[in-house]
Design an enzyme around this catalytic site. Structure first.
Site, PDB file in Angstrom:
ATOM      1  N   LEU A  95       6.154 -11.777  -4.387  1.00  0.00           N
ATOM      2  CA  LEU A  95       5.851 -11.465  -5.787  1.00  0.00           C
ATOM      3  C   LEU A  95       7.116 -11.579  -6.624  1.00  0.00           C
ATOM      4  O   LEU A  95       8.222 -11.334  -6.129  1.00  0.00           O
ATOM      5  CB  LEU A  95       5.325 -10.031  -5.901  1.00  0.00           C
ATOM      6  CG  LEU A  95       3.963  -9.752  -5.282  1.00  0.00           C
ATOM      7  CD1 LEU A  95       3.739  -8.247  -5.160  1.00  0.00           C
ATOM      8  CD2 LEU A  95       2.842 -10.414  -6.076  1.00  0.00           C
ATOM      9  N   HIS A 109       6.720  -1.741   5.802  1.00  0.00           N
ATOM     10  CA  HIS A 109       7.096  -2.796   6.754  1.00  0.00           C
ATOM     11  C   HIS A 109       7.234  -2.160   8.147  1.00  0.00           C
ATOM     12  O   HIS A 109       7.801  -1.072   8.266  1.00  0.00           O
ATOM     13  CB  HIS A 109       8.418  -3.437   6.320  1.00  0.00           C
ATOM     14  CG  HIS A 109       8.816  -4.563   7.208  1.00  0.00           C
ATOM     15  ND1 HIS A 109       8.235  -5.820   7.117  1.00  0.00           N
ATOM     16  CD2 HIS A 109       9.686  -4.632   8.233  1.00  0.00           C
ATOM     17  CE1 HIS A 109       8.753  -6.597   8.046  1.00  0.00           C
ATOM     18  NE2 HIS A 109       9.644  -5.902   8.732  1.00  0.00           N
ATOM     19  N   ASP A 150      10.955  -7.785   1.805  1.00  0.00           N
ATOM     20  CA  ASP A 150      11.411  -6.619   2.577  1.00  0.00           C
ATOM     21  C   ASP A 150      12.788  -6.116   2.144  1.00  0.00           C
ATOM     22  O   ASP A 150      13.624  -5.735   2.962  1.00  0.00           O
ATOM     23  CB  ASP A 150      11.414  -6.945   4.081  1.00  0.00           C
ATOM     24  CG  ASP A 150      10.037  -7.354   4.558  1.00  0.00           C
ATOM     25  OD1 ASP A 150       9.045  -6.802   4.051  1.00  0.00           O
ATOM     26  OD2 ASP A 150       9.944  -8.243   5.421  1.00  0.00           O
TER      27      ASP A 150
HETATM   28  C1  GAR Z   1       0.963  -2.930   8.667  1.00  0.00           C
HETATM   29  O1  GAR Z   1       1.370  -2.718   9.993  1.00  0.00           O
HETATM   30  C2  GAR Z   1       2.156  -3.220   7.773  1.00  0.00           C
HETATM   31  O2  GAR Z   1       3.301  -2.519   8.154  1.00  0.00           O
HETATM   32  C3  GAR Z   1       2.341  -4.700   7.988  1.00  0.00           C
HETATM   33  O3  GAR Z   1       1.042  -5.219   8.015  1.00  0.00           O
HETATM   34  C4  GAR Z   1       0.151  -4.228   8.548  1.00  0.00           C
HETATM   35  C5  GAR Z   1      -1.006  -4.082   7.598  1.00  0.00           C
HETATM   36  O4  GAR Z   1      -2.090  -3.497   8.229  1.00  0.00           O
HETATM   37  N1  GAR Z   1       3.109  -5.265   6.918  1.00  0.00           N
HETATM   38  C6  GAR Z   1       3.995  -6.247   7.081  1.00  0.00           C
HETATM   39  O5  GAR Z   1       4.221  -6.768   8.169  1.00  0.00           O
HETATM   40  C7  GAR Z   1       4.723  -6.662   5.799  1.00  0.00           C
HETATM   41  N2  GAR Z   1       5.839  -7.500   6.079  1.00  0.00           N
HETATM   42  P1  GAR Z   1      -3.450  -3.221   7.450  1.00  0.00           P
HETATM   43  O6  GAR Z   1      -3.848  -4.515   6.723  1.00  0.00           O
HETATM   44  O7  GAR Z   1      -4.453  -2.874   8.521  1.00  0.00           O
HETATM   45  O8  GAR Z   1      -3.217  -2.089   6.491  1.00  0.00           O
END
Ligand code: GAR
Length: 193
Positions: A95, A109, A150
Site C-alpha cells: 500500500l 506479521h 513489514d
Molecule cells: C497471519 O498469520 C498473519 O500473521 C499473516 O497471514 C496470516 C493471516 O491469517 N500475515 C503475513 O504473513 C503478512 N506478511 P488469516 O487470513 O487467517 O487472518
C-alpha cells in the site's frame, strides 16, 4: 462511548477478521468492523465476512491498478464507510499510505520483525525460513504500516519458543495462537485503552 470504526483488509483465510468480529460482538474490543476490503475474489475471508454479516468490497482483483491508485481507492472506501483505523490481516498487497492515514494502519506479521520480514515473507514461508535458519525463538509482531513491507514502528511483539523437531505447520499454529492475543492487545494500545 460508541465503538471505534475499523476496516479490515484481507487476502486469505480471514481468521483474524473473524476474531476481531467476535471480540467486537462480545464487547471485549470497543470496535465496529464497518468494512472488509479484499484484493482477491473467492477467498475464505470473504465467506467469513458474509457469514458474519459484514460489508465487504473486492478491489482490483485483476491487479490493473498501481499501488498508488489501489491505495487511493481503498482508503476512499474506508473514509466512505466511516472507518478511522485500518487493520491489515493477512493482506498481501503493498500500500501507499495516504498522509492522512499514517499512524492509523496496523499490520500483523508472523515473525519477530525486523527478522524474516519484507517482500516474499508471508505465511508458511516465514516459518520455514525461521526453521531453516535454526532460530530458537520466533513469534509475531504488530506494527504501524508505512510504504515498505513489514516496516514501521512496532506496537506489540509476542515471542514463541521453537521446539525441537518442530515443522512449519506446528510452529505456524503456535505463532498464530500468539497472534490472536497480540493483535487485539496492540489495537487496544493504539486506541489508548
Ligand atoms: C497471519 O498469520 C498473519 O500473521 C499473516 O497471514 C496470516 C493471516 O491469517 N500475515 C503475513 O504473513 C503478512 N506478511 P488469516 O487470513 O487467517 O487472518
Amino acid at each position: 462511548m460508541s465503538p471505534h470504526p475499523v476496516a479490515v483488509f484481507v487476502s486469505g483465510t480471514g481468521r483474524h477478521l473473524e476474531n476481531f468480529a467476535r471480540l467486537a460482538e462480545s464487547g471485549e474490543l470497543p470496535i465496529d468492523v464497518v468494512l472488509v476490503l479484499a484484493n482477491r475474489e473467492g477467498i475464505g475471508a470473504l465467506e467469513r465476512a458474509q457469514r458474519l454479516g459484514l460489508t465487504s468490497l473486492v478491489l482490483d482483483p485483476e491487479r490493473e491498478l498501481d499501488s498508488e491508485e489501489f491505495s487511493r481507492r481503498a482508503f476512499t472506501a474506508c473514509e466512505d464507510a466511516g472507518a478511522q483505523t485500518v487493520l491489515l490481516a493477512g493482506f498481501l498487497r503493498r500500500l501507499a499510505i495516504p498522509p492522512a492515514w499514517r499512524g492509523r494502519v496496523l499490520n500483523i506479521h508472523p515473525s519477530l520483525l525486523p527478522a524474516f520480514g519484507g517482500q516474499g515473507y508471508w505465511g508458511e514461508r516465514v516459518h520455514r525460513a525461521v526453521l531453516e535458519r535454526g532460530c530458537r525463538i520466533s513469534g509475531c509482531t504488530v506494527h504501524y504500516v508505512d510504504d515498505e513491507y513489514d516496516h514501521g514502528p512496532i506496537l506489540v511483539q509476542r515471542a514463541v519458543t521453537v521446539e525441537p523437531g518442530e515443522d512449519p505447520d506446528s510452529l505456524a499454529e503456535r505463532v498464530f495462537a500468539a497472534e490472536l492475543e497480540a493483535y487485539p492487545a496492540a489495537l487496544l494500545e493504539h486506541l489508548g485503552k
